[in-house]
Design an enzyme around this catalytic site. Structure first.
Site, PDB file in Angstrom:
ATOM      1  N   SER A 212       0.732  -1.373  -0.090  1.00  5.61           N
ATOM      2  CA  SER A 212       0.168   0.020   0.038  1.00  5.61           C
ATOM      3  C   SER A 212       1.047   1.302   0.192  1.00  5.61           C
ATOM      4  CB  SER A 212      -0.846  -0.042   1.209  1.00  5.61           C
ATOM      5  OG  SER A 212      -2.113   0.905   1.130  1.00  5.61           O
ATOM      6  N   ASP A 347     -10.335  -3.406  -5.266  1.00  8.31           N
ATOM      7  CA  ASP A 347      -9.725  -2.595  -4.197  1.00  8.31           C
ATOM      8  C   ASP A 347     -10.508  -1.293  -3.902  1.00  8.31           C
ATOM      9  OD1 ASP A 347      -8.139  -0.904  -2.554  1.00  8.31           O
ATOM     10  OD2 ASP A 347      -6.385  -1.639  -3.158  1.00  8.31           O
ATOM     11  N   HIS A 378      -8.240  -4.604  -0.510  1.00  2.00           N
ATOM     12  CA  HIS A 378      -7.113  -4.050  -0.251  1.00  2.00           C
ATOM     13  C   HIS A 378      -6.474  -4.867   0.646  1.00  2.00           C
ATOM     14  CE1 HIS A 378      -4.471  -0.421  -0.165  1.00  2.00           C
ATOM     15  NE2 HIS A 378      -4.416  -0.494   1.249  1.00  2.00           N
TER      16      HIS A 378
END
EC number: 3.1.1.23
Length: 427
Positions: A212, A347, A378
């Site tokens: 991320s 996501d 995610h």
């Protein structure tokens, strides 16, 4: 019998049928909503890959089957990006292990203290080489998060040493030693950790991994300076958004409940900042502190927090400048080592429009593979049969599988004068 009684008896046989019809309609509506919300009709498929046809990429796809085989999420809920994301956010992972590491403290030039946790391999690497994974977690995360622990344990067992950065200010029991905490794209702490590993283990080679926000940091780090790519075998980035400037508009939209996720992440950032309020604002006047804190308390989005607090740590004059300077989109084209970029189509945090960045990059540069899964949310990517997910995720397997393939390729190729030349010649 009265006329009233007769009327009642006349219509009563129809009532059960009417109620049964209503029940059936209600059940059908609920099932329709469940099927839509859980995305049960969505097919499973292998990741959608964008790459150039080179000997290296052909070898990688052959040697890392996770990239070419179907990713099959848990049947009942795994096709919902929201549930995958929520399960990652709440539980992290199932039956998470507890790898044992040593915490290292690195003093920085501005008075800050970077920390990372070092985990030694639990066996020899399959190539016999010394390989270290340098890992950068997601926003506000650290080595104690379940998804990091699960991945580290898996990598250790495959013969990798792991160094995991603890984002500045993320660990609740570690005080800040300067009025600064982690930001979206500051690479200073990650660079300090990598420098330490290179000095402490002169023979080791590096696999760079970012999750991320960590994906943004590692790609920016590698692209900032060519020397940062020395002794780096490859890089893997999972679920990053590539451009904060482009992402900020999508974070204010309600599709995929992105605005709600924005609020939740902003609330988490508030808690981290407030836990370090004395270190961050201690040198300011009382009036300035009151102003900063009042803005923080009323903020409902990451953008407001970034504009009022975060951008000032590095002296950016505007939010636009902060996002421009801290996004890897302006640096990633300078990365010449093999680069695997992984995202999920469902996501809820990364809008589809942002994925043109890795798609375009992988079509232009031979060293880049872009893998887009249909499902995974995610940082979810859970696998499992029907209901219960397995401890290891597709994400864990694909990173280690790709790393193993890179190490195998490197081992079987004859050495040449330059590591960078080696990748260009063969990939």
């Amino acid at each position: 019998m009265s006329a009233h009684d007769s009327d009642v008896h006349t219509i009563s046989p129809e009532l059960p049928a009417m109620f049964d019809g209503m029940k059936l309609a209600a059940v059908a509506t609920v099932l329709y909503i469940i099927v839509r919300c859980l995305n049960l009709k969505s097919p499973t498929a292998p990741p959608d890959l964008t790459y150039q046809d080179t000997p290296l990429n052909r070898f990688l796809l052959k040697s890392c089957p996770q990239l070419t085989k179907e990713y099959i999420p848990p049947l009942l809920w795994g096709k919902s990006g929201h549930l995958q994301t929520a399960l990652y956010g709440k539980l992290g992972r199932v039956s998470s292990p507890h790898p044992t590491g040593i915490r290292k403290y690195l003093p920085m030039q501005d008075g800050a203290t970077a920390t990372f946790d070092l985990f030694e391999p639990l066996g020899d690497h399959r190539t016999g080489d010394d390989i270290t994974m340098v890992i950068c977690p997601g926003i506000g995360n650290h080595s104690e998060k379940h998804y990091i622990r699960t991945f580290v344990d898996y990598a250790q067992k495959d013969g990798y040493r792991c160094a995991v950065l603890n984002h500045l200010g993320a660990l609740p029991n570690i005080e800040l030693t300067s009025p600064r905490m982690f930001t979206y794209g500051c690479t200073w702490e990650f660079a300090a950790m990598v420098g330490y590993i290179k000095r402490a283990y002169p023979q080791t080679q590096l696999i760079v991994v970012g999750f991320s926000l960590g994906g943004n940091i590692v790609c920016k780090f590698l692209g900032e300076n060519r020397t940062n790519q020395e002794r780096v075998l490859c890089c893997v980035s999972v679920c990053q958004g590539y451009s904060a400037l482009r992402a900020q508009e999508t974070f204010l939209q309600w599709d995929q409940f992105r605005r709600f996720y924005n609020f939740l992440m902003a609330d988490n950032m508030k808690k981290i900042i407030l836990s370090h309020r004395h270190s961050l604002f201690g040198g300011s006047s009382v009036k300035t502190i009151d102003t900063e804190l009042s803005r923080l308390y009323t903020a409902t989005s990451l953008m407001q927090i970034d504009d009022n607090i975060m951008r000032k740590f590095h002296g950016h004059s505007s939010l636009k400048e902060y996002y421009e300077k801290e996004s890897c989109v302006h640096y990633i084209h300078n990365v010449n080592v093999p680069l695997l970029l992984v995202n999920s189509a469902d996501d809820p945090l990364v809008h589809d429009s942002l994925l043109t960045i890795p798609r375009t990059l992988s079509a232009k540069k031979q060293n880049v593979i872009f893998a887009l899964t249909l499902h995974g949310g995610h940082l979810g990517f859970f696998e499992g049969a029907v209901l219960f997910p397995q401890p290891l995720t597709w994400m864990d397997k694909v990173i280690v599988g790709y790393a193993n393939a890179i190490c195998q390729w490197k081992k079987q190729k004859p050495p040449c004068q330059s590591g960078q030349r080696n990748w260009r010649e063969h990939g």
